[in-house]
Scaffold this active site. Structure first.
Site, PDB file in Angstrom:
ATOM      1  N   CYS B  77       0.713  -1.365   0.452  1.00  0.00           N
ATOM      2  CA  CYS B  77      -0.207  -0.140   0.442  1.00  0.00           C
ATOM      3  C   CYS B  77       1.046   1.814  -0.116  1.00  0.00           C
ATOM      4  CB  CYS B  77      -0.471   0.247   1.185  1.00  0.00           C
ATOM      5  SG  CYS B  77      -2.139   1.291   1.110  1.00  0.00           S
ATOM      6  N   TYR B 183      -7.551   6.832  -1.678  1.00  0.00           N
ATOM      7  CA  TYR B 183      -7.885   7.883  -2.326  1.00  0.00           C
ATOM      8  C   TYR B 183      -7.166   8.271  -3.428  1.00  0.00           C
ATOM      9  CZ  TYR B 183      -4.962   9.996   1.011  1.00  0.00           C
ATOM     10  OH  TYR B 183      -3.097  10.978   1.005  1.00  0.00           O
ATOM     11  N   ALA B 184      -7.717   9.380  -4.247  1.00  0.00           N
ATOM     12  CA  ALA B 184      -6.836   9.986  -6.096  1.00  0.00           C
ATOM     13  C   ALA B 184      -7.404  11.324  -5.276  1.00  0.00           C
ATOM     14  CB  ALA B 184      -7.237   8.876  -6.785  1.00  0.00           C
ATOM     15  N   HIS B 214      -3.131   6.962  -3.456  1.00  0.00           N
ATOM     16  CA  HIS B 214      -2.840   6.304  -2.637  1.00  0.00           C
ATOM     17  C   HIS B 214      -3.724   5.116  -2.152  1.00  0.00           C
ATOM     18  CE1 HIS B 214      -3.753   4.880   2.176  1.00  0.00           C
ATOM     19  NE2 HIS B 214      -2.647   4.620   1.572  1.00  0.00           N
ATOM     20  N   HIS B 308       4.271   2.016   1.645  1.00  0.00           N
ATOM     21  CA  HIS B 308       4.604   1.779   3.311  1.00  0.00           C
ATOM     22  C   HIS B 308       4.118   0.754   4.140  1.00  0.00           C
ATOM     23  CE1 HIS B 308       0.325   4.701   2.753  1.00  0.00           C
ATOM     24  NE2 HIS B 308      -0.092   3.312   3.078  1.00  0.00           N
ATOM     25  N   GLY B 357       0.849  11.310   2.707  1.00  0.00           N
ATOM     26  CA  GLY B 357      -0.847  11.647   3.258  1.00  0.00           C
ATOM     27  C   GLY B 357      -2.620  11.440   4.017  1.00  0.00           C
ATOM     28  N   SER B 364      -1.318  16.816   3.685  1.00  0.00           N
ATOM     29  CA  SER B 364      -0.635  15.850   2.857  1.00  0.00           C
ATOM     30  C   SER B 364       0.749  16.512   3.873  1.00  0.00           C
ATOM     31  CB  SER B 364      -1.213  15.318   1.785  1.00  0.00           C
ATOM     32  OG  SER B 364      -1.979  14.824   1.880  1.00  0.00           O
ATOM     33  N   HIS B 383       3.662   6.871   7.927  1.00  0.00           N
ATOM     34  CA  HIS B 383       2.745   7.077   7.085  1.00  0.00           C
ATOM     35  C   HIS B 383       1.578   7.768   6.399  1.00  0.00           C
ATOM     36  CE1 HIS B 383      -0.145   4.230   9.382  1.00  0.00           C
ATOM     37  NE2 HIS B 383      -0.827   4.167   8.256  1.00  0.00           N
ATOM     38  N   GLY B 384       1.256   8.571   8.081  1.00  0.00           N
ATOM     39  CA  GLY B 384       0.111   9.318   8.322  1.00  0.00           C
ATOM     40  C   GLY B 384      -1.029   8.518   8.245  1.00  0.00           C
TER      41      GLY B 384
END
EC number: 6.5.1.8
Lengths: 193, 440
Positions: B77, B183-184, B214, B308, B357, B364, B383-384
């Site tokens: 991912c 998401y995009a 993502h 990540h 992200g 972000s 990785h957020g």
């Protein structure tokens, strides 16, 4: 002796045929042709279409969700938890019973069995036939050999008809608990979303 | 993290889960671990390993293990960032249409199927070749590979080690975004802290529009991880590996199960890179159509693509000696410093771009790796953390143009039982140097 209506028709055809007693091969061939000519839509008995009460809930988890299902016996718990998983992926009330799929799983212990059972249910949705089940009926549950045979009643997932819920990525053993005691039949399983 | 621990320590808990703190500790007890089991700033409870957990194992130690839990179910991912020549003012007047265009091009959500034509044979090749397949098929630009970890392809991938089940799950989903926290997103640069490094990445000024994708390896990766966990449980009994937690299923790195996992994990990683490449292609098409031009003219280059959720064989300095380690990064992004041989030529002076992200409503971040990070965490950072979706609201924003116009996140509402505010990353980023902030 109860003979299904279809079988009767078959015998009828056979008796009024050319009269040659070539036996099993010709009857089998005719039987196959007869079944092939049937329309694809399935017919379900009222008992099959009857929906069970909802005996599951979703519990909070930081990254995933925990399914909690209960029932009068362990079999019911397993049936409920499978529907709970499907219910997380869409609105379960929008799923009709138009198709069914039979599955069979086995494992070495009860936790493994629950894992394999849910994994198979997830696979049936993720790949052909892309089936989402409204109702799950376990036809055989062997607690000693750890095997399950079940029938999933539902329909093919259709983006136009079924609202998109949350995707289930996998089944986990995390904090899996199965209680099968008198007066306490429930289970907890975390699914990765 | 402390809330989790507090809750878990309450007496009479039934149906709870293991807190992240304990999981990090369980990982530290695994055989063959080198250095520390590190919890990154956004760590939270996961499967076996916590999410936001890094652990490195000695490849030369025969007792060292590899664990699918240390990689995660969503293998590779990751996040990819594309730049454009557009500015906020160019996009603002047509943002609803642009979002709609993205929705029309990119399949998203539960039950969605890929629109890029793929046969089983294509899948086998894609698994083996990774982004080289995407390049051959014409979905990406040659320079995209340069700006990707591992150049978009892990050589040890072996599709033969992947089960038919995983392939069946993966085939219809190649080229889809997924659901949950994937998401995009069309983003706008809010703040630039380091102009020089940002310009090396193609980020010139505030207000510049970027696209962040993502996504991971979808059902394919999930099935590979599941299959590996089942196989390793058996291997653990055979090899006598003892762990503190049933979910910490692992196998000796050199055992057949360990090697098979690494090969199928690499195949899943390739799947994810092909997936992100497919979505890069679709995003470029969406923008090109909207602005009646070509992606070339919009200069929609890939800034970088980070993973990540992955395990990599890397060389690190440990107590003055160079050692080969198997570094598990789960919910943890690689962050290599300047002059590291594995990062692209373009970023040799700046350091590897690190893409973090944010969640909906927070920013972000684009950062660069540092030497200090290399020393302390074998070049890893957070990785957020995207908190999970709660059942309370499963509104899918794609049809609601008014509330959500600039992002495509599905199943968005974040709510925990404690009604905690969403974690803001700004207070937690410590090791990498802050570089650019992209704002939704």
């Amino acid at each position: 002796m109860k003979v299904p209506a279809l079988r009767c028709q078959l015998l009828f055809l056979f008796v009024f045929s050319t009269g040659q007693r070539s036996g099993a091969t010709r009857a089998a061939h005719r039987e196959v042709e007869f079944y092939r000519s049937q329309p694809k839509t399935m017919e379900f008995t009222p008992e099959e279409l009857e929906l069970p009460p909802c005996k599951y809930e979703y519990l909070d988890h930081p990254a995933d969700v925990q399914l909690h299902a209960w029932g009068d016996n362990l079999t019911e718990c397993f049936e409920q938890v499978a529907v709970a998983m499907y219910g997380y992926m869409t609105e379960i009330d929008k799923v009709e019973i138009l198709d069914k799929q039979e599955i069979e799983v086995s494992s070495d212990d009860m936790q493994g069995l629950l894992f394999q059972f849910l994994d198979e249910c997830l696979f049936v949705f993720s790949a052909e036939p892309f089936l989402i089940a409204r109702k799950v009926v376990i036809t055989e549950f062997d607690k000693e050999a750890f095997t399950i045979k079940a029938t999933l009643y539902g329909e093919e997932f259709d983006l136009a008809k079924h609202p998109q819920g949350t995707e289930v990525k996998a089944i986990t053993y995390a904090s899996m608990q199965i209680y099968d005691n008198p007066g306490q039949h429930e289970l907890f399983v975390i699914i990765d979303i | 993290m402390f809330d989790e621990l507090r809750n878990a320590c309450r007496p009479g808990m039934v149906g709870g889960f293991l807190p992240a703190m304990k999981q990090i500790a369980n990982v530290a007890a695994l055989p063959g671990i080198v250095g520390r089991s590190v919890g990154l700033p956004d760590v939270h409870s996961g499967y076996g390993f916590a999410i936001g957990n890094m652990a490195a194992f000695d490849m030369d130690n025969p007792k060292a293990v590899v664990s699918p839990g240390g990689v995660g179910f969503d293998i590779n991912c990751g996040v990819r960032l594309l730049r454009t020549n557009l500015m906020e003012n160019d996009v603002k007047p047509i943002k609803e249409q642009l979002a709609q265009s993205m929705f029309d091009h990119i399949p998203v959500g539960v039950g969605s199927k890929g629109i890029i034509p793929m046969t089983a044979r294509d899948l086998e090749e894609a698994l083996e070749m990774g982004m080289d397949w995407s390049l051959r098929e014409g979905y990406i630009w040659a320079e995209d590979k340069e700006h990707c970890e591992e150049y978009g392809r892990m050589a040890q991938a072996d599709p033969a080690k992947v089960s038919m089940r995983a392939k069946k799950r993966g085939l219809p989903q190649l080229g889809t975004l997924g659901a949950g926290n994937h998401y995009a997103e069309i983003q706008v640069v809010d703040e630039i802290y380091d102009k020089w490094a940002a310009s090396k990445m193609g980020i010139e000024e505030k207000g510049q529009v970027c696209v962040m994708i993502h996504s991971g390896s979808r059902g394919f990766g999930h099935q590979v991880a599941t299959d590996a966990l089942v196989a390793m449980e058996k291997a653990m009994k055979r090899d006598g590996i003892d762990t503190n937690d049933r979910q910490l299923a692992c196998a000796r790195i050199n055992s057949p199960e360990g090697q098979d996992y690494l090969k199928s994990m690499a195949a899943a990683a390739n799947f994810a890179w092909v997936n992100r490449s497919s979505m890069t292609f679709l995003s470029r098409q969406a923008f090109a159509k909207m602005f009646q031009t070509s992606p070339d003219d919009l200069d929609m280059h890939v800034i970088y693509d980070v993973s990540h959720n992955i395990a990599k064989i890397e060389q690190h300095w440990v107590e003055g000696k160079l050692r080969t380690l198997l570094v598990h990064r789960k919910g943890s992004t690689r962050a290599f410093p300047p002059h590291h041989p594995l990062i692209p030529v373009d970023y040799q002076l700046t350091g590897q771009p690190v893409l973090i992200g944010g969640t909906m409503g927070t920013c972000s971040y684009v950062l660069t790796g540092t030497e200090q990070g290399m020393m302390e965490t074998f070049g890893s950072t957070c990785h957020g953390a995207l908190q999970s979706q709660h059942m309370s609201t499963r509104t899918v924003t794609q049809h609601d143009g008014t509330t959500c116009t600039t992002h495509l996140e599905c199943a968005i509402e974040l709510a925990t039982s404690h009604q905690a505010p969403r974690r803001d990353l700004s207070s937690r980023l410590c090791l990498p140097r802050s570089l650019v902030v992209a704002h939704r």
